[in-house]
Enzyme design. Structure first.
Site, PDB file in Angstrom:
ATOM      1  CG  ASP A 104      -4.356   8.592 -11.817  1.00 40.91           C
ATOM      2  OD1 ASP A 104      -4.524   7.963 -10.593  1.00 40.91           O
ATOM      3  OD2 ASP A 104      -5.810   9.360 -13.103  1.00 40.91           O
ATOM      4  CG  ASP A 127      -1.839   0.791   1.124  1.00 47.35           C
ATOM      5  OD1 ASP A 127      -3.057   0.609   1.157  1.00 47.35           O
ATOM      6  OD2 ASP A 127      -1.243   2.441   1.886  1.00 47.35           O
ATOM      7  CG  HIS A 175      -6.875  12.409  -8.586  1.00 48.10           C
ATOM      8  ND1 HIS A 175      -6.692  11.160  -9.221  1.00 48.10           N
ATOM      9  CD2 HIS A 175      -7.276  11.796  -6.749  1.00 48.10           C
ATOM     10  CE1 HIS A 175      -7.549  10.195  -8.429  1.00 48.10           C
ATOM     11  NE2 HIS A 175      -8.121  10.328  -7.133  1.00 48.10           N
ATOM     12  CD  GLU A 224      -3.557   3.815  -1.275  1.00 49.73           C
ATOM     13  OE1 GLU A 224      -4.559   2.598  -0.667  1.00 49.73           O
ATOM     14  OE2 GLU A 224      -2.850   3.885  -0.060  1.00 49.73           O
TER      15      GLU A 224
HETATM   16  P1  GH3 Z   1      -1.801   5.075   4.239  1.00 48.75           P
HETATM   17  O1  GH3 Z   1       0.116   5.410   4.414  1.00 48.75           O
HETATM   18  O2  GH3 Z   1      -2.562   4.684   5.880  1.00 48.75           O
HETATM   19  O3  GH3 Z   1      -2.165   4.100   3.976  1.00 48.75           O
HETATM   20  O4  GH3 Z   1      -2.487   6.742   3.607  1.00 48.75           O
HETATM   21  P2  GH3 Z   1      -2.707   6.875   2.396  1.00 48.75           P
HETATM   22  O5  GH3 Z   1      -3.244   8.456   2.384  1.00 48.75           O
HETATM   23  O6  GH3 Z   1      -2.583   6.227   1.019  1.00 48.75           O
HETATM   24  O7  GH3 Z   1      -4.414   6.495   2.808  1.00 48.75           O
HETATM   25  P3  GH3 Z   1      -6.476   6.450   2.254  1.00 48.75           P
HETATM   26  O8  GH3 Z   1      -6.737   5.618   2.551  1.00 48.75           O
HETATM   27  O9  GH3 Z   1      -6.635   7.225   3.575  1.00 48.75           O
HETATM   28  O10 GH3 Z   1      -6.407   6.566   1.228  1.00 48.75           O
HETATM   29  C1  GH3 Z   1      -5.326   6.462  -0.178  1.00 48.75           C
HETATM   30  C2  GH3 Z   1      -4.949   7.787  -1.171  1.00 48.75           C
HETATM   31  O11 GH3 Z   1      -5.168   6.871  -2.189  1.00 48.75           O
HETATM   32  C3  GH3 Z   1      -7.092   7.915  -1.675  1.00 48.75           C
HETATM   33  C4  GH3 Z   1      -7.063   8.097  -2.241  1.00 48.75           C
HETATM   34  O12 GH3 Z   1      -6.513   9.496  -2.968  1.00 48.75           O
HETATM   35  C5  GH3 Z   1      -5.842   7.922  -3.532  1.00 48.75           C
HETATM   36  N1  GH3 Z   1      -6.211   6.951  -4.450  1.00 48.75           N
HETATM   37  C6  GH3 Z   1      -6.791   5.659  -4.280  1.00 48.75           C
HETATM   38  N2  GH3 Z   1      -6.844   5.514  -5.477  1.00 48.75           N
HETATM   39  C7  GH3 Z   1      -6.336   6.566  -6.931  1.00 48.75           C
HETATM   40  C8  GH3 Z   1      -6.591   6.339  -7.856  1.00 48.75           C
HETATM   41  O13 GH3 Z   1      -6.842   5.087  -8.597  1.00 48.75           O
HETATM   42  N3  GH3 Z   1      -5.310   7.376  -8.540  1.00 48.75           N
HETATM   43  C9  GH3 Z   1      -5.229   8.246  -7.823  1.00 48.75           C
HETATM   44  N4  GH3 Z   1      -4.091   9.560  -8.463  1.00 48.75           N
HETATM   45  N5  GH3 Z   1      -5.744   8.620  -6.108  1.00 48.75           N
HETATM   46  C10 GH3 Z   1      -5.226   7.355  -5.699  1.00 48.75           C
HETATM   47 MG    MG Z   2      -2.201   4.111   1.361  1.00 57.62          MG
HETATM   48 MG    MG Z   3      -4.756   1.816   0.968  1.00 57.04          MG
END
Ligand code: GH3
Ligand code: MG
Ligand code: MG
Ligand code: MG
Length: 328
Positions: free
Chosen positions: A219, A202, A215, A246
């Site tokens: 990506d 992760d 964003h 992610e």
């Molecule tokens: P942690 O270290 O605890 O994992 O913190 P985190 O911020 O990575 O975790 P959290 O689950 O709070 O957020 C995950 C983030 O990943 C939220 C979202 O903005 C980002 N994310 C998820 N899918 C995608 C994607 O397809 N593209 C982009 N750019 N960002 C994504």
């Molecule tokens: Mg994360």
């Molecule tokens: Mg996550």
């Protein structure tokens, strides 16, 4: 005149040819004449005829010889031949004509009604044959068309199947593909009493990264990280998939916990080396990832879900422990 059947009339006497032409006048056919067997043979090589009206007694090649030659050639083997003769009504002569390949036998002087009726039968036969040939060609074309459509459908189907198992952004396997694969590999590992290892990774603080870099840059990073995850995999049975937003997962059949830990550590270090530039300010930022690794020799009392849960718990510990680490 394509479409109109041709009749070839052969007689060494031009006067007889004129009589025959007169008798057949008005029939739906093009009449072609020849005054010798030799001339008839060369005409038959050049044109398709529906029927041959053939005189028996001719200088040079007679009617019987001409007919035998025609029967011997593939191109003219099926041409209907009616002999027209004045020689004799004796059975032996008639029989000889049939032996030479005649379908019928007419005696001079010719009765117009009989001649026209017989000719009409063969003209009808010719029309039916042409129709049949046309239908058969149409059928061939349709079959070819359908075969083309079939192969297009098969290709589209294969492509759809591939798409349904692929993550659109990263090109890695998607979660559905991962679930199907772990189900199969779990049972295989149980049968063979081999370990099955799972690495769950992760991205650390990715939400914050998105907030700072946008964003779209986020990506791009997912795509780059997918490539980093894919590159150390050696065996065809290893599977890297995008598990969620992610989160990535690596399934390693016939690999023990240490092997999984080692792989996760390799990926962790490679991701750490990546540095990402802010599109406007030019500031550079490092991304890191945390990993949870689990491994088991599958037993009937457990399921693949237990293996995923164990990796998830280890990942949680890695996050709690300060991130950018591998927890087994
Ligand atoms: P942690 O270290 O605890 O994992 O913190 P985190 O911020 O990575 O975790 P959290 O689950 O709070 O957020 C995950 C983030 O990943 C939220 C979202 O903005 C980002 N994310 C998820 N899918 C995608 C994607 O397809 N593209 C982009 N750019 N960002 C994504
Ligand atoms: Mg994360
Ligand atoms: Mg996550
Ligand atoms: Mg003659």
């Amino acid at each position: 005149m394509p479409g109109i059947p041709k009749i070839l009339i052969v007689d060494d006497q031009p006067a007889n040819l004129l009589v025959m032409e007169g008798l057949l006048e008005g029939m739906e056919a093009q009449l072609v004449t020849a005054t010798s067997g030799e001339q008839a043979l060369s005409l038959l090589l050049e044109h398709d005829f529906a029927l041959l009206l053939l005189d028996v007694q001719m200088p040079g090649m007679d009617g019987f010889e001409t007919a035998s030659l025609l029967r011997g050639r593939k191109q003219t083997r099926h041409l209907p031949i009616i002999f027209v003769t004045a020689i004799s009504k004796e059975d032996k002569h008639v029989f000889k004509a049939y032996e030479a390949g005649a379908v019928d036998y007419l005696f001079k002087p010719i009765n117009a009604h009989i001649l026209r009726s017989k000719v009409e039968i063969f003209l009808q036969l010719d029309r039916q044959q042409r129709l049949l040939a046309q239908k058969s060609a149409e059928l061939d074309r349709k079959v070819r068309e359908l075969l083309g459509v079939k192969s297009q459908l098969e290709e589209a189907n294969a492509r759809l199947n591939e798409l349904s198992l692929t993550d659109a952004l990263t090109g890695l396997a998607n979660r559905r593909c991962f679930q199907e694969t772990i189900h199969t590999e779990w049972r295989r590992a149980m049968r063979n009493r081999h370990p099955l290892t799972l690495v769950l990774g992760d991205i650390d603080s990715f939400k914050q990264f998105n907030d700072n870099f946008g964003h779209l840059v986020g990506d791009e990073c997912l795509v780059r990280i997918a490539a980093v995850i894919r590159s150390p995999l050696m065996r065809p049975s290893d599977l890297a998939a995008r598990f969620g937003g992610e989160e990535f997962v690596i399934l390693l059949p016939e690999t023990d916990l240490e092997g999984g830990r080692h792989l996760a550590e390799t990926v962790r270090q490679e991701v750490e080396k990546m540095s990402v530039e802010h599109p406007e300010s030019g500031t550079r930022l490092q991304l890191t990832m945390s990993f949870g690794v689990s491994s088991v020799v599958p037993q009937p009392e457990f399921s693949e879900q237990d293996l995923i849960c164990a990796a998830d718990k280890a990942l949680y510990v890695a996050k709690e422990g300060g991130r950018n680490r591998v927890q087994v």
